[in-house]
Design a protein around this motif. Sequence first.
Motif, PDB file in Angstrom:
ATOM      1  N   TRP A  41      10.327  32.610  -4.734  1.00  0.00           N
ATOM      2  CA  TRP A  41      10.620  32.675  -3.303  1.00  0.00           C
ATOM      3  C   TRP A  41       9.632  33.597  -2.590  1.00  0.00           C
ATOM      4  O   TRP A  41       9.161  33.280  -1.497  1.00  0.00           O
ATOM      5  N   LYS A  42       9.310  34.746  -3.187  1.00  0.00           N
ATOM      6  CA  LYS A  42       8.363  35.692  -2.578  1.00  0.00           C
ATOM      7  C   LYS A  42       6.989  35.060  -2.382  1.00  0.00           C
ATOM      8  O   LYS A  42       6.309  35.331  -1.394  1.00  0.00           O
TER       9      LYS A  42
ATOM     10  N   ASP B 210      14.032  34.680   7.598  1.00  0.00           N
ATOM     11  CA  ASP B 210      12.666  34.149   7.592  1.00  0.00           C
ATOM     12  C   ASP B 210      11.799  34.816   8.657  1.00  0.00           C
ATOM     13  O   ASP B 210      12.264  35.688   9.390  1.00  0.00           O
ATOM     14  N   GLN B 211      10.532  34.394   8.736  1.00  0.00           N
ATOM     15  CA  GLN B 211       9.582  35.028   9.651  1.00  0.00           C
ATOM     16  C   GLN B 211       9.958  34.837  11.110  1.00  0.00           C
ATOM     17  O   GLN B 211       9.521  35.592  11.972  1.00  0.00           O
TER      18      GLN B 211
ATOM     19  N   GLN C 188       6.414  31.887  -1.841  1.00  0.00           N
ATOM     20  CA  GLN C 188       6.507  30.867  -0.796  1.00  0.00           C
ATOM     21  C   GLN C 188       6.742  31.464   0.586  1.00  0.00           C
ATOM     22  O   GLN C 188       6.370  30.864   1.584  1.00  0.00           O
ATOM     23  N   CYS C 189       7.388  32.624   0.640  1.00  0.00           N
ATOM     24  CA  CYS C 189       7.788  33.193   1.932  1.00  0.00           C
ATOM     25  C   CYS C 189       7.519  34.697   1.930  1.00  0.00           C
ATOM     26  O   CYS C 189       8.445  35.500   1.868  1.00  0.00           O
ATOM     27  N   ASN C 190       6.250  35.080   2.028  1.00  0.00           N
ATOM     28  CA  ASN C 190       5.898  36.498   1.914  1.00  0.00           C
ATOM     29  C   ASN C 190       6.213  37.308   3.171  1.00  0.00           C
ATOM     30  O   ASN C 190       6.225  38.521   3.132  1.00  0.00           O
ATOM     31  N   GLN C 191       6.493  36.654   4.297  1.00  0.00           N
ATOM     32  CA  GLN C 191       6.848  37.356   5.535  1.00  0.00           C
ATOM     33  C   GLN C 191       8.367  37.479   5.706  1.00  0.00           C
ATOM     34  O   GLN C 191       8.835  37.969   6.715  1.00  0.00           O
ATOM     35  N   CYS C 192       9.136  37.032   4.716  1.00  0.00           N
ATOM     36  CA  CYS C 192      10.586  37.003   4.814  1.00  0.00           C
ATOM     37  C   CYS C 192      11.209  38.294   4.278  1.00  0.00           C
ATOM     38  O   CYS C 192      10.602  39.010   3.502  1.00  0.00           O
TER      39      CYS C 192
ATOM     40  N   ARG D  38      19.657  27.078   8.089  1.00  0.00           N
ATOM     41  CA  ARG D  38      18.919  28.068   8.873  1.00  0.00           C
ATOM     42  C   ARG D  38      19.731  28.346  10.131  1.00  0.00           C
ATOM     43  O   ARG D  38      19.966  27.445  10.924  1.00  0.00           O
TER      44      ARG D  38
ATOM     45  N   ASP E  90      19.707  29.395   1.233  1.00  0.00           N
ATOM     46  CA  ASP E  90      18.949  28.401   0.486  1.00  0.00           C
ATOM     47  C   ASP E  90      19.643  28.189  -0.847  1.00  0.00           C
ATOM     48  O   ASP E  90      19.829  29.134  -1.614  1.00  0.00           O
TER      49      ASP E  90
END
Length: 176
Positions: free
Chosen positions: A119-120, A148-149, A122-126, A170, A156
Amino acid sequence: MRIRQSSRFTGPKWLKWSLLISIIILISCFIYMIFLYVDLKESKTAGYAETERQLLKANALTEVTAIKTFNGEKAYHVVFGKDGKEEKIIFYPLEGKKKNLTTINQSEIIAEDAIIDDWKQQCNQCEFVKITPALVNENALWELTYKDQSGRYVLDYLSIYDGSRYEQYRLKRMFN
């Protein structure tokens, strides 16, 4: 000749009493907040000891290492433990007298840390919130919760066996 008496507090009496009443109210609020916090914390883990006792009594597990709660369509205590030499996850339903347990061997699933690492990437701004095993429509899943960003709160649901996405919610903020 007049002798003037000195007092420690020379201000008006109403100020003295107002200050004393304010201090008492603040102390009372502080004590109430402590009791409220303790009560909420206890209600969050209510029933954990009974669930552990039932599973140990039924020989479903020999040792319980952790208990979490999952609230989906049905509420479950998610019990992590050992059955002799194997580590297991048991979904213990909170409703009904007859308990239909769902048991999963941890050796057959993708580890919690592996899901978080993927997950990190795929979504580093989360912003990560939590991860919990989930049982949705008899499917064992990981419930990954994060922001999320865009600031949306995301739930999820990923397969506990292969990490594929089952469903995703979401939620956007209505008020800032």
